[in-house]
Structure formats: C-alpha cells, structure tokens
Design a protein around this motif. Structure first.
Motif, PDB file in Angstrom:
ATOM      1  N   UNK A 131       1.123  -1.377   0.169  1.00  0.00           N
ATOM      2  CA  UNK A 131      -0.229  -0.270  -0.173  1.00  0.00           C
ATOM      3  C   UNK A 131       0.840   1.473   0.570  1.00  0.00           C
ATOM      4  N   UNK A 132       0.445   1.890  -0.488  1.00  0.00           N
ATOM      5  CA  UNK A 132       0.610   3.584  -0.395  1.00  0.00           C
ATOM      6  C   UNK A 132      -0.088   4.665  -0.857  1.00  0.00           C
ATOM      7  N   UNK A 133       0.627   5.793  -0.192  1.00  0.00           N
ATOM      8  CA  UNK A 133       2.388   6.223   0.826  1.00  0.00           C
ATOM      9  C   UNK A 133       1.824   5.391   2.137  1.00  0.00           C
ATOM     10  N   UNK A 134       3.432   4.582   2.292  1.00  0.00           N
ATOM     11  CA  UNK A 134       3.674   3.863   3.735  1.00  0.00           C
ATOM     12  C   UNK A 134       3.803   5.062   4.586  1.00  0.00           C
ATOM     13  N   UNK A 135       3.295   5.401   6.208  1.00  0.00           N
ATOM     14  CA  UNK A 135       4.171   5.758   6.841  1.00  0.00           C
ATOM     15  C   UNK A 135       5.475   5.794   6.842  1.00  0.00           C
ATOM     16  N   UNK A 136       5.725   5.281   7.223  1.00  0.00           N
ATOM     17  CA  UNK A 136       6.885   4.682   6.854  1.00  0.00           C
ATOM     18  C   UNK A 136       7.954   6.044   6.619  1.00  0.00           C
ATOM     19  N   UNK A 137       7.825   6.135   5.091  1.00  0.00           N
ATOM     20  CA  UNK A 137       8.078   6.173   4.352  1.00  0.00           C
ATOM     21  C   UNK A 137       7.809   7.850   3.713  1.00  0.00           C
ATOM     22  N   UNK A 138       6.908   8.959   4.368  1.00  0.00           N
ATOM     23  CA  UNK A 138       6.770  10.060   3.909  1.00  0.00           C
ATOM     24  C   UNK A 138       7.234  11.071   4.906  1.00  0.00           C
ATOM     25  N   UNK A 139       7.234  11.825   4.936  1.00  0.00           N
ATOM     26  CA  UNK A 139       7.545  13.325   4.861  1.00  0.00           C
ATOM     27  C   UNK A 139       6.817  14.390   4.522  1.00  0.00           C
ATOM     28  N   UNK A 140       5.843  14.856   5.628  1.00  0.00           N
ATOM     29  CA  UNK A 140       6.139  16.752   5.059  1.00  0.00           C
ATOM     30  C   UNK A 140       6.305  17.456   4.641  1.00  0.00           C
ATOM     31  N   UNK A 141       6.547  18.231   3.153  1.00  0.00           N
ATOM     32  CA  UNK A 141       7.306  19.437   2.660  1.00  0.00           C
ATOM     33  C   UNK A 141       6.342  20.425   1.728  1.00  0.00           C
ATOM     34  N   UNK A 142       7.024  21.218   1.511  1.00  0.00           N
ATOM     35  CA  UNK A 142       6.058  22.720   1.070  1.00  0.00           C
ATOM     36  C   UNK A 142       5.203  22.502   0.324  1.00  0.00           C
ATOM     37  N   UNK A 143       5.373  21.785  -0.527  1.00  0.00           N
ATOM     38  CA  UNK A 143       4.129  20.859  -1.834  1.00  0.00           C
ATOM     39  C   UNK A 143       3.137  20.069  -1.140  1.00  0.00           C
ATOM     40  N   UNK A 144       3.228  19.240  -0.099  1.00  0.00           N
ATOM     41  CA  UNK A 144       2.787  18.741  -0.180  1.00  0.00           C
ATOM     42  C   UNK A 144       3.942  16.735   0.552  1.00  0.00           C
ATOM     43  N   UNK A 145       3.595  15.940   0.398  1.00  0.00           N
ATOM     44  CA  UNK A 145       4.046  14.452   0.605  1.00  0.00           C
ATOM     45  C   UNK A 145       5.188  13.813   0.264  1.00  0.00           C
ATOM     46  N   UNK A 146       6.415  13.910   0.823  1.00  0.00           N
ATOM     47  CA  UNK A 146       7.775  13.447  -0.237  1.00  0.00           C
ATOM     48  C   UNK A 146       8.003  12.176   0.755  1.00  0.00           C
ATOM     49  N   UNK A 147       8.347  11.590  -0.015  1.00  0.00           N
ATOM     50  CA  UNK A 147       9.138   9.950   0.231  1.00  0.00           C
ATOM     51  C   UNK A 147      10.352  10.242   0.799  1.00  0.00           C
ATOM     52  N   UNK A 148      10.703   9.283   1.970  1.00  0.00           N
ATOM     53  CA  UNK A 148      11.663   9.694   2.464  1.00  0.00           C
ATOM     54  C   UNK A 148      12.233   8.090   2.930  1.00  0.00           C
ATOM     55  N   UNK A 149      13.830   8.102   3.667  1.00  0.00           N
ATOM     56  CA  UNK A 149      14.330   6.775   3.867  1.00  0.00           C
ATOM     57  C   UNK A 149      13.908   6.684   4.631  1.00  0.00           C
ATOM     58  N   UNK A 150      12.884   5.563   5.759  1.00  0.00           N
ATOM     59  CA  UNK A 150      12.303   5.261   6.357  1.00  0.00           C
ATOM     60  C   UNK A 150      13.619   4.243   7.395  1.00  0.00           C
ATOM     61  N   UNK A 151      13.428   4.332   8.775  1.00  0.00           N
ATOM     62  CA  UNK A 151      14.241   3.686   9.650  1.00  0.00           C
ATOM     63  C   UNK A 151      14.680   2.436   9.068  1.00  0.00           C
ATOM     64  N   UNK A 152      16.291   2.106   9.781  1.00  0.00           N
ATOM     65  CA  UNK A 152      16.341   0.866   9.336  1.00  0.00           C
ATOM     66  C   UNK A 152      16.914   0.533   8.255  1.00  0.00           C
ATOM     67  N   UNK A 153      16.815   2.129   7.269  1.00  0.00           N
ATOM     68  CA  UNK A 153      17.893   2.008   6.014  1.00  0.00           C
ATOM     69  C   UNK A 153      16.657   2.078   4.808  1.00  0.00           C
ATOM     70  N   UNK A 154      15.285   1.368   5.179  1.00  0.00           N
ATOM     71  CA  UNK A 154      14.501   1.148   4.729  1.00  0.00           C
ATOM     72  C   UNK A 154      13.539   2.004   2.858  1.00  0.00           C
ATOM     73  N   UNK A 155      13.739   1.555   1.538  1.00  0.00           N
ATOM     74  CA  UNK A 155      13.571   2.333   0.980  1.00  0.00           C
ATOM     75  C   UNK A 155      12.061   2.246  -0.158  1.00  0.00           C
ATOM     76  N   UNK A 156      11.836   3.619  -0.035  1.00  0.00           N
ATOM     77  CA  UNK A 156      10.272   3.402  -1.155  1.00  0.00           C
ATOM     78  C   UNK A 156      10.861   2.440  -1.908  1.00  0.00           C
ATOM     79  N   UNK A 157      12.434   2.630  -3.032  1.00  0.00           N
ATOM     80  CA  UNK A 157      12.747   1.747  -4.300  1.00  0.00           C
ATOM     81  C   UNK A 157      12.228   0.271  -4.032  1.00  0.00           C
TER      82      UNK A 157
END
Length: 410
Positions: free
Chosen positions: A140-166
């Motif tokens: 499922x997407x977006x995964x809350x572990x892999x998101x953060x808020x930016x100026x324009x909206x939700x952005x992807x990020x690397x989560x804890x444990x170095x898990x990647x959206x990729x």
C-alpha cells in the motif's frame, strides 16, 4: 328603481346586502344629518364599534370576494374494489448500495473489462480479463514510514532501518528462469484515454512512468498500482533545444540555482506517491551538465529512490557522476517507438527479445501512444510460450551492478 352610488360604494365586495336594510340605514343617516354634532358623534361611535368587533371577533369577510362551491358526495366503493394495504414485512433488509460507475463495479468485483481491441477478439468486442488469484500484490502507498511533509505536500524518504521506497513499493519479481525483459512506458497521466488503456491492456509487469502535470495524477497512479503496475515519477528536465522544446513550468534547468531546482523537484515528487524512482522527461542538456545534474541525483538517492534514463537522449549521465552520487541507476537500451510506425515498433520489439536472449536481460522504454500500447500488448500475449519473462524496471534499479553497468541486471 336603480341603486344609488352610495349603496354601491358602501356595499362589501362579493356580499349581497338587502336593499331595504341599506335604504333604511341611509335614511337614518340623512335624518340625523341636520345636526353636525350628532353626525360626528354617530360616525365616531360606529367607527369604535366596528374596530372593537374586528379586534374581538376578527373580520371574516374583510372585503374579500367569496366563492361558493358545491361539494358532491360520492358513494363509497365496494370492499372488493378498494386498494389493499401491503402486508407488513417482518424484517426488511436494506437495499444494496448501487455502484455509481463502471470503474467501481470492476474494482469491487476484481474483474477488468477491456473494451475494443482485446486479445484475439473482434474490434468492438468487450473482453473480460479476470486477474489471477496468485497475482503479485504491491505494498500500500503511501507508507507512513516512508513519507514526510514538505512545502508542496507529502514527499518520500528513507525510513528507519534504511528501508527505501525503491524496495517497499517495487513490484515483486515472479519466479522463473530464462531471459528477462523490463519495459518502461512513459508519459502517463496527461491523456486519460491512453492512461486507462495502458493500465488495463498491458501486462502488470510493465512499469509505468507518470507525469507530474496530470490533472488527476494521484488517482491515476493509485489505479495503476491497484492493477499491479510498478510506477515511476517523470521529472521534467531541460533539453538541448530549450525553450523551443519546453519541459513545462516546473522543469529543472541548467541555469537555475540549486535551491530552485530542488524546490521544483520537490513539487514534482509531491504530486503522487508509491513510485520506486524518478525517470527523465526530456532532459538531454541537464543530464549532460554534471554541475546541474549532480544535486538532482543526490536528492533522488537521499530519498531512497532510483533514477531511470529512458534512453531518448543521445547519451546519459557520465559514469563518474553516477558513481559519485551512488544513486541506483539504469538506462534503457532500446526506445521501442523512436520511429512511431507499427512495423518499426514490431522490429524493435524483436530486437529487444533477441538482446534479452543474448544477454539474459534487456531494458526498453516507449511512450504512451495508442499505437505503442497496442503493439506492445500484442507482442506480450505469448511471451511465456517463447520462454521470455517480463519483469519490472526495479529489477534493474535494485541490481548490485546498476551503478556500473546500467543496462544489466543480476
């Protein structure tokens, strides 16, 4: 004897007043008229009496016209002819909610209806494609572990444990042996007909790249993932003939300062979620300029994404630049519809298949044109019988050799 004008003016509208009464009243007033004081007192008394009666009893006539209507009473109907009351229902079940659109019906049932041009069907036939129960499912997407808020909206990020959206959003590669082919279809989201056609006609293992300029990008990307397609984001980039060819208002430019390009890239990244990487839209000039392109690649890598060069530029980023940024990268070896004719696309598909047999893996791209979608769909129908496996493009991006040999995959 004709009525006097006094009688006409003083008689209430729509009310019959007997002539005798009216005449007698006027005669009394005339008789009293010889004394002004009497007349004035009488008139005041009559006014007070009339006002009192209106306040106490109301004025049922109020000078309004009256209408008499005759009401005819009809005989009662016999018992046999009377309408019968419905028998009470012990426990009435609520009516099922109706689906409001064909898309909701297809989603609820898990059945895809492909209209016109379906597999081995007449041109105007309706083909129902039932997905396999063991088909690969995307996270499922977006995964809350892999998101953060930016100026324009939700952005992807690397989560804890170095898990990647990729890794999390990638389509699982189905097991098997033999040559593998990955295809990226670009330009999705800006033409609704082409987008819908690509989603339902192409095999789910074909990856789809969505433009950030689509009016309904989030919904289209989510629908593609629901059908099993891995998705990428197309970032608009400067070509050599800019501004004759314009990547759009949020294009990444070689003359722009780093913060400006970073903000434009963040805008594109916030348009939808669930993508495994970024692909270029145009961008030959930007990718050839290490000073301008390096910050872009570093931002892509820092957010746990890969970068896929669609192969439309004569040459991509340098190997030294890719090594410095350590971004997972791949480049398409063949652009299937570089010559947009049916026979040319078929010829490139045959070349892609031959290259996969020779090297074990081949990566290609194509644009979301109706002709390209139709030819790829036709070519992919009997791949299993020919011993070819379709895999998502993340198979190349996640390869250990992706940064050094961008056209190969383990």
């Amino acid at each position: 004897m004709s009525e006097s004008s006094d009688d006409i003016l003083t008689r209430p509208l729509g009310v019959d007043v007997p002539e005798a009464g009216a005449g007698a009243g006027l005669a009394r007033l005339r008789a009293l008229g010889s004394s002004p004081r009497v007349v004035a007192g009488g008139m005041a008394g009559l006014a007070l009496a009339g006002l009192g009666s209106v306040l106490l009893l109301g004025d049922p006539k109020a000078g309004e016209p009256r209408v008499s209507v005759a009401i005819t009473q009809r005989e009662a109907l016999p018992a046999a002819a009377r309408p019968q009351a419905a028998e009470p229902v012990a426990a009435a079940e609520p009516e099922p909610k109706l689906q409001s659109s064909a898309a909701e019906v297809e989603t609820a049932s898990g059945v895809t209806v492909v209209r016109a041009g379906g597999s081995a069907a007449p041109a105007e036939a309706v083909v129902i494609r039932v997905p396999s129960p063991d088909a690969a499912k995307l996270s499922p997407a977006p995964d809350p572990r892999l998101t953060e808020r930016g100026r324009h909206g939700t952005l992807p990020k690397i989560g804890e444990g170095r898990i990647r959206p990729l890794d999390v959003y990638a389509r699982p590669e189905e097991p098997g042996t033999g040559p593998r082919i990955a295809i990226l279809l670009t330009g999705l989201g800006v033409g609704q007909a082409a987008t819908a056609s690509a989603i339902v006609k192409l095999p789910p293992a074909i990856s789809l790249a969505f433009s950030p300029y689509g009016t309904d990008a989030e919904r289209s990307a989510a629908r593609a993932r629901a059908f099993g397609h891995e998705i990428l984001l197309q970032a608009p980039m400067e070509p050599f003939d800019y501004p004759d060819s314009d990547p759009g208002p949020q294009g990444l430019l070689t003359a722009a300062k780093g913060p400006e390009n970073a903000d434009r890239l963040a805008w594109a990244m916030s348009r939808f979620s669930g993508y495994v990487g970024v692909a270029n839209f145009m961008g030959a000039k930007l990718m050839a300029d290490p000073a301008a392109f390096e910050p872009v690649l570093r931002e892509v890598a820092a957010r746990g994404l890969g970068f896929l060069d669609d192969g439309t530029a004569a040459r991509g980023a340098s190997a030294d630049l890719l090594a410095r940024t350590r971004v997972p990268t791949a480049r398409a070896e063949i652009v299937l519809d570089a010559v947009p004719r049916p026979e040319a696309i078929d010829r490139e598909l045959a070349r892609l298949e031959a290259q996969a047999r020779a090297n074990g893996f081949a990566l290609a791209s194509a644009s979301a044109q109706p002709m390209s979608i139709e030819r790829i769909a036709r070519w992919s129908r009997d791949l299993d019988a020919r011993g070819i496996r379709l895999v998502p493009v993340s198979a190349a991006l996640r390869s250990a050799k992706a940064a050094t040999r961008v056209t190969k995959a383990d």
